[in-house]
Design a protein around this motif. Structure first.
Motif, short mmCIF file in Angstrom:
data_model
loop_
_atom_site.label_atom_id
_atom_site.label_comp_id
_atom_site.label_asym_id
_atom_site.label_seq_id
_atom_site.Cartn_x
_atom_site.Cartn_y
_atom_site.Cartn_z
N LEU A 163 41.50 -2.84 -51.09
CA LEU A 163 41.59 -3.27 -49.69
C LEU A 163 40.42 -2.75 -48.87
O LEU A 163 39.93 -3.45 -47.98
N ASP A 164 39.97 -1.53 -49.16
CA ASP A 164 38.83 -0.95 -48.43
C ASP A 164 38.23 0.15 -49.29
O ASP A 164 38.77 1.26 -49.36
N SER A 165 37.12 -0.15 -49.93
CA SER A 165 36.48 0.81 -50.83
C SER A 165 35.63 1.83 -50.09
O SER A 165 35.06 2.72 -50.73
N ARG A 166 35.53 1.71 -48.77
CA ARG A 166 34.67 2.61 -47.99
C ARG A 166 35.44 3.68 -47.24
O ARG A 166 34.89 4.34 -46.37
N LEU A 167 36.67 3.89 -47.61
CA LEU A 167 37.46 4.93 -46.95
C LEU A 167 37.40 6.21 -47.77
O LEU A 167 37.94 6.27 -48.88
N PRO A 168 36.79 7.27 -47.25
CA PRO A 168 36.70 8.52 -48.01
C PRO A 168 38.07 9.06 -48.44
O PRO A 168 38.20 9.61 -49.54
N ALA A 169 39.08 8.89 -47.59
CA ALA A 169 40.40 9.43 -47.93
C ALA A 169 40.97 8.79 -49.18
O ALA A 169 41.61 9.45 -50.01
N VAL A 170 40.73 7.49 -49.35
CA VAL A 170 41.22 6.78 -50.54
C VAL A 170 40.46 7.24 -51.77
O VAL A 170 41.06 7.54 -52.82
N TYR A 188 34.53 11.67 -56.47
CA TYR A 188 34.10 12.75 -55.58
C TYR A 188 32.68 12.49 -55.07
O TYR A 188 32.37 12.75 -53.90
N ARG A 189 31.83 11.98 -55.94
CA ARG A 189 30.46 11.67 -55.50
C ARG A 189 30.46 10.53 -54.48
O ARG A 189 29.68 10.56 -53.52
N MET A 190 31.32 9.56 -54.68
CA MET A 190 31.42 8.47 -53.71
C MET A 190 31.88 9.00 -52.35
O MET A 190 31.38 8.59 -51.30
N VAL A 191 32.83 9.93 -52.37
CA VAL A 191 33.29 10.53 -51.11
C VAL A 191 32.13 11.21 -50.41
O VAL A 191 31.92 11.04 -49.19
N LEU A 192 31.34 11.97 -51.15
CA LEU A 192 30.24 12.72 -50.55
C LEU A 192 29.12 11.82 -50.06
O LEU A 192 28.41 12.16 -49.11
N GLN A 193 28.97 10.65 -50.67
CA GLN A 193 28.00 9.69 -50.14
C GLN A 193 28.44 9.19 -48.77
O GLN A 193 27.62 9.02 -47.86
#
Length: 231
Positions: A176-183, A204-209
């Motif tokens: 639904l939304d791949s750009r949400l750090p919480a997800v 984790y790397r995606m979150v940090l980006q």
């Protein structure tokens, strides 16, 4: 020749049309003034009441929004889904019993049932006196794309050690939304619990980006890299 009442109703309808144009352009204050005028001209104009309530709600003017939602529902009891919005305001104000009552009333709405169950889950979480899992499960069964319900449900399942059950909900939320750090963070924690280290590190790397200051993602990634290397 139309009477005074009809003239006022027609003028109110014009005010509502103008307000809708303003709202579409993001001119909320201008729209609000036209809606106020519409309600003064025709106090029983349900659409004007509802739009005015939604305008107040969007601007964070919760008490005013609630007042007009109440009137709209009293004028048209079929607006059951509006009870969800009233519940949201009570929840934001910390009035949990009132929020619960509004969400319960909204369960009878085909359109609003998913959101009502979602609201009941949040009430349970706020109280801390009952397991909200069932409410979120009901929410996503009625409204499969309700992202925050998916996230909350996934987190609850993972917290109780059921990462396998959590994963489908979190993957749905990611779609639904791949750009949400919480997800992405929750996905990382879930993959880690499942022993899928490469995928956990990727999340984790995606979150940090997206959120370089995210301390939890940085800590978990550091622990995994120290234990397993940079995969």
């Amino acid at each position: 020749r139309p009477g005074q009442g009809q003239i006022q109703a027609d003028n109110a309808a014009i005010r509502v049309q103008v307000a809708q144009r303003y709202m579409a352009m993001g001119w909320m204050a201008e729209a609000r003034e036209h809606l106020r005028q519409a309600v003064r001209l025709a106090p029983r104009h349900v659409e004007a009441r509802l739009l005015l309530a939604m305008n107040y709600h969007a601007e964070g003017l919760l008490e005013q929004a609630l007042s007009h939602y109440r009137v709209a529902v009293s004028l048209d009891p079929q607006l059951v889904a509006v009870r969800v919005l009233m519940g949201d305001i009570y929840l934001a104000l910390g009035m949990l019993a009132q929020a619960e009552a509004e969400y319960m009333a909204a369960l009878g709405s085909e359109d609003g049932a998913g959101w009502a169950y979602y609201g009941l889950g949040r009430v349970r979480q706020a109280r801390g006196d009952a397991d909200p899992t069932e409410m979120y499960e009901m929410a996503v069964s009625h409204a499969p794309d309700l992202l925050d319900a998916r996230l909350r449900l996934g987190r609850l399942l993972r917290d109780r050690g059921d990462a396998e059950a959590a994963l489908p909900h979190l993957l749905h939320a990611q779609r639904l939304d791949s750009r949400l750090p919480a997800v992405r963070l929750e996905l990382g924690l879930t993959y880690e619990q499942l022993g899928r280290i490469d995928e956990a590190q990727h999340e984790y790397r995606m979150v940090l980006q997206m959120d370089p200051a995210n301390a939890e993602a940085r800590q978990r990634l550091g622990i995994l890299e120290a234990a397993h290397g940079d995969t």
